[in-house]
Design a protein around this motif. Structure first.
Motif, short mmCIF file in Angstrom:
data_model
loop_
_atom_site.label_atom_id
_atom_site.label_comp_id
_atom_site.label_asym_id
_atom_site.label_seq_id
_atom_site.Cartn_x
_atom_site.Cartn_y
_atom_site.Cartn_z
N ALA A 178 -4.05 7.90 -1.74
CA ALA A 178 -4.58 7.99 -0.38
C ALA A 178 -5.25 6.70 0.06
O ALA A 178 -5.20 6.34 1.24
N TYR A 179 -5.86 5.99 -0.88
CA TYR A 179 -6.55 4.75 -0.54
C TYR A 179 -5.71 3.50 -0.80
O TYR A 179 -6.18 2.38 -0.67
N GLY A 180 -4.45 3.69 -1.19
CA GLY A 180 -3.54 2.56 -1.37
C GLY A 180 -3.92 1.64 -2.51
O GLY A 180 -3.56 0.46 -2.50
N SER A 198 3.73 -1.23 4.18
CA SER A 198 2.61 -0.79 3.34
C SER A 198 1.91 -1.97 2.69
O SER A 198 0.68 -1.98 2.55
N THR A 199 2.68 -2.96 2.29
CA THR A 199 2.09 -4.16 1.68
C THR A 199 1.19 -4.88 2.68
O THR A 199 0.09 -5.35 2.34
N ILE A 200 1.63 -4.97 3.92
CA ILE A 200 0.82 -5.61 4.97
C ILE A 200 -0.44 -4.79 5.23
O ILE A 200 -1.54 -5.34 5.36
N ALA A 201 -0.29 -3.46 5.30
CA ALA A 201 -1.46 -2.60 5.52
C ALA A 201 -2.47 -2.75 4.40
O ALA A 201 -3.68 -2.85 4.65
N ALA A 202 -2.00 -2.77 3.15
CA ALA A 202 -2.90 -2.91 2.01
C ALA A 202 -3.58 -4.28 2.01
O ALA A 202 -4.76 -4.40 1.67
N THR A 203 -2.85 -5.31 2.41
CA THR A 203 -3.41 -6.66 2.46
C THR A 203 -4.54 -6.74 3.48
O THR A 203 -5.61 -7.30 3.21
N PHE A 240 -6.18 5.45 4.88
CA PHE A 240 -5.40 6.59 4.40
C PHE A 240 -3.94 6.18 4.39
O PHE A 240 -3.39 5.80 5.42
N PHE A 241 -3.32 6.25 3.19
CA PHE A 241 -1.92 5.88 3.01
C PHE A 241 -1.12 7.16 2.81
O PHE A 241 -1.16 7.77 1.74
N VAL A 297 -7.39 1.87 8.58
CA VAL A 297 -5.99 1.58 8.28
C VAL A 297 -5.29 2.89 7.94
O VAL A 297 -5.70 3.60 7.01
N VAL A 298 -4.25 3.21 8.69
CA VAL A 298 -3.43 4.40 8.42
C VAL A 298 -2.00 3.93 8.20
O VAL A 298 -1.37 3.41 9.12
N ASP A 299 -1.51 4.11 7.00
CA ASP A 299 -0.18 3.61 6.64
C ASP A 299 0.81 4.75 6.46
O ASP A 299 0.47 5.82 5.95
N GLY A 300 2.06 4.50 6.87
CA GLY A 300 3.16 5.43 6.59
C GLY A 300 3.02 6.79 7.23
O GLY A 300 3.32 7.80 6.60
#
Length: 583
Positions: free
Chosen positions: A57-59, A102-107, A122-123, A195-198
């Motif tokens: 959930a937190y990537g 997702s990589t960009i969101a985590a970065t 939240f991923f 940040v909300v991914d995917g």
């Protein structure tokens, strides 16, 4: 006298029937309530460490952008983030699967965390039950905000306790009370970010739309809060965001098909694959078509395989003009075929994969071995499937690297070409494994806490109860106790499986409820039995099915009626059962 007795009997039957109907109506309302119930559990596991659901959930396990890659898009996000005069509070990054969202969101989440500007993350992901739905979105994000913004921790925790005590709270209300209102209390003029991914990995369209509508509605009341959102260009998401004046970035494309050099992918491949020839690296870059998913999968295959020459030959045969799905299918098939060194072990490998694919939360190799005690090659398979799985350590949860592999292996026989998994059959196999695991470990007073001559203790009276439960049970037993009913409900429930379920409920039901009370997870019991009850009702055609359906319904009804007492004291489960049992 006889007439009076008959009238009395008729009236009592009528009153009992009304009482039963009232209970059933309550259960029906409980099941149909179009609300989101927050789970009372903390997003951390039993010993206070970050659990597998939280990791996803937190990537925490999402790779960051390699230094020097994705410069243009990262700068575009940073410029948006530092534009304090713009009213566009949502940056929507949308593109096809495998383009590196997702990589960009985590970065960016990592960067904002270092700068103390991250509120929460939240991923969404198919790798966990929690991250396929919005049911616990606000709880996870609120806890993340409390960690990143300690000044808000007390306010948020008080609000979480208040909402949990109310049991059912609309998502829109949760968002306002747990996220929007607390962030509005931050001092200073700097922006903070969620940040909300995917989002497309959220299974239900109505949940995706509900989340977006709530953010669009509430963000203007928190002008210093901004949302970085990523997704595939799914129609329902686009319908909400395309017309909103809050949205920025929707026209940005990660995949630049006009640039045949693919500089970001080239940088990534050159850095990862230093031990192969420059000609082979150039071929991989060209075949990628600019897709990071393709490049990353090839890199992992070459880094982990003993057959690099065979892999390079397969890559060379892939057409540059083939669609992404076709290119990825070829890679996934080659990973599976190379992992299956012993052709006679095909069923074993597929049984391991089926557990990884249908599990509601990631499981380690050791946990899978306990659920499949006859499969001695679990760790070998996981290591050989390193091109599509992460992580290979026996005690760390295994994650499917990208949703496209899950889509591939559950697709159809033409695509999967001998490696097709059927979700319902896999769930049934997992259900049998879970029930068998529980039958061998459950017993009365599981942790030997009853003292003769003393009142039954409340859970909070037992010192370090969480530690005792964690040390006295295996990860496989904890998983099985949490999700066996969910797996039965999502299977093609045969008469044989339904009979196994009713046998388990007849013999081990109270022991299971006791365990789940100690774990603080009665909510999962009710959720699982609610789903199971609906399936059992649909299948009650024969007399045997009807009887089995009644047993499932009674198990669910017992928990709904007595949940408060059972949550308070696990050992009271057995006392409550005496009142529930007819004379």
């Amino acid at each position: 006298m006889e007439t009076a007795w008959q009238l009395y009997s008729i009236e009592m039957k009528r009153l009992i029937a009304l009482k039963v109907k009232n209970v059933e109506d309550q259960l029906e309302a409980y099941e149909k309530a179009d609300m989101t119930a927050l789970s009372a559990r903390n997003p951390e596991d039993d010993d206070g460490m970050v659990g597998p659901d939280s990791m996803i959930a937190y990537g925490h396990r999402v790779d960051l952008c390699e230094e020097g890659t994705r410069v243009e898009i990262l700068d575009a996000i940073r410029n948006w983030a530092t534009n304090f005069t713009s009213t566009r509070q949502i940056f929507w990054l949308n593109d096809a699967a495998g383009t590196g969202k997702s990589t960009i969101a985590a970065t960016m989440a990592n960067e904002w965390s270092i700068d103390n500007r991250l509120a929460g993350r939240f991923f969404f992901s198919p790798n966990s039950r929690v991250t396929q739905t919005t049911k616990e979105f606000c709880l996870f994000v609120a806890n993340d905000i409390a960690r990143h913004q300690p000044s808000l921790a007390d306010t948020i925790q008080d609000e979480i306790r208040s909402i949990l005590s109310e049991q059912h709270v609309w998502f829109d209300v949760q968002l306002q009370r747990l996220i929007i209102d607390p962030i509005g209390k931050l001092e200073g003029d700097k922006c903070t970010f969620i940040v909300v991914d995917g989002l497309d990995n959220c299974v239900l369209s109505e949940e995706r739309v509900g989340l977006l509508n709530s953010f669009v509605r509430h963000l203007p009341s928190a002008p210093h809060l901004k949302l970085l959102l990523t997704s595939r260009p799914v129609q329902d998401i686009a319908d909400v965001l395309a017309s909103s004046p809050l949205v920025h970035g929707s026209d940005i494309q990660l995949l630049n098909i006009r640039n045949s050099h693919h500089p970001d992918v080239a940088y990534y491949v050159e850095k990862r694959l230093t031990r192969i020839s420059s000609e082979h690296r150039a071929m991989i870059i060209a075949k990628s078509g600019g897709l990071f998913l393709y490049a990353a999968t090839v890199c992992r295959m070459l880094e982990r395989s003993r057959h690099q020459t065979d892999i390079l030959k397969i890559i060379s045969d892939i057409g540059v003009t083939d669609k992404l799905e076709r290119r990825m299918d070829i890679l996934y098939l080659s990973v599976l075929k190379q992992a299956l060194i012993d052709k006679n072990a095909g069923d074993m490998m597929m049984s391991v994969l089926s557990i990884i694919i249908v599990a509601y939360q990631p499981l380690s190799s050791n946990t899978i071995s306990r659920l499949l005690p006859g499969n001695i090659y679990v760790e070998d398979f996981v290591q050989d499937l390193g091109g599509v799985l992460k992580d290979g350590h026996p005690d760390r949860p295994i994650k499917v690297l990208h949703p496209t592999f899950r889509e591939f292996i559950l697709s159809n026989e033409d695509r999967a070409n001998g490696f097709l998994l059927h979700s319902a059959q896999s769930s049934a196999a997992m259900a049998y494994a879970c029930i068998s695991t529980l039958e061998h470990m459950l017993e009365d007073d599981l942790f030997q806490l009853v003292k003769l001559g003393r009142l039954l203790p409340r859970n909070e009276d037992i010192k370090e109860a969480d530690r005792v439960v964690h040390q006295s049970t295996t990860a496989a037993e904890r998983y099985a106790s949490a999700f066996w009913a969910h797996h039965v409900a999502t299977s093609e429930m045969s008469q044989e499986l339904l009979s196994r379920v009713t046998k388990f409920l007849s013999r081990k039901y109270l022991n299971w409820v006791e365990l789940m009370s100690w774990r603080g997870s009665i909510g999962l019991c009710i959720e699982g039995l609610s789903r199971l009850r609906r399936v059992a009702i649909d299948q009650r055609g024969s007399s045997n099915n009807a009887q089995d359906s009644v047993i499932v319904r009674h198990a669910h009804q017992f928990l709904v009626q007595h949940q408060s007492m059972i949550i308070d004291s696990a050992l009271q489960t057995y006392c409550m059962a005496l009142f529930f049992t007819p004379p």
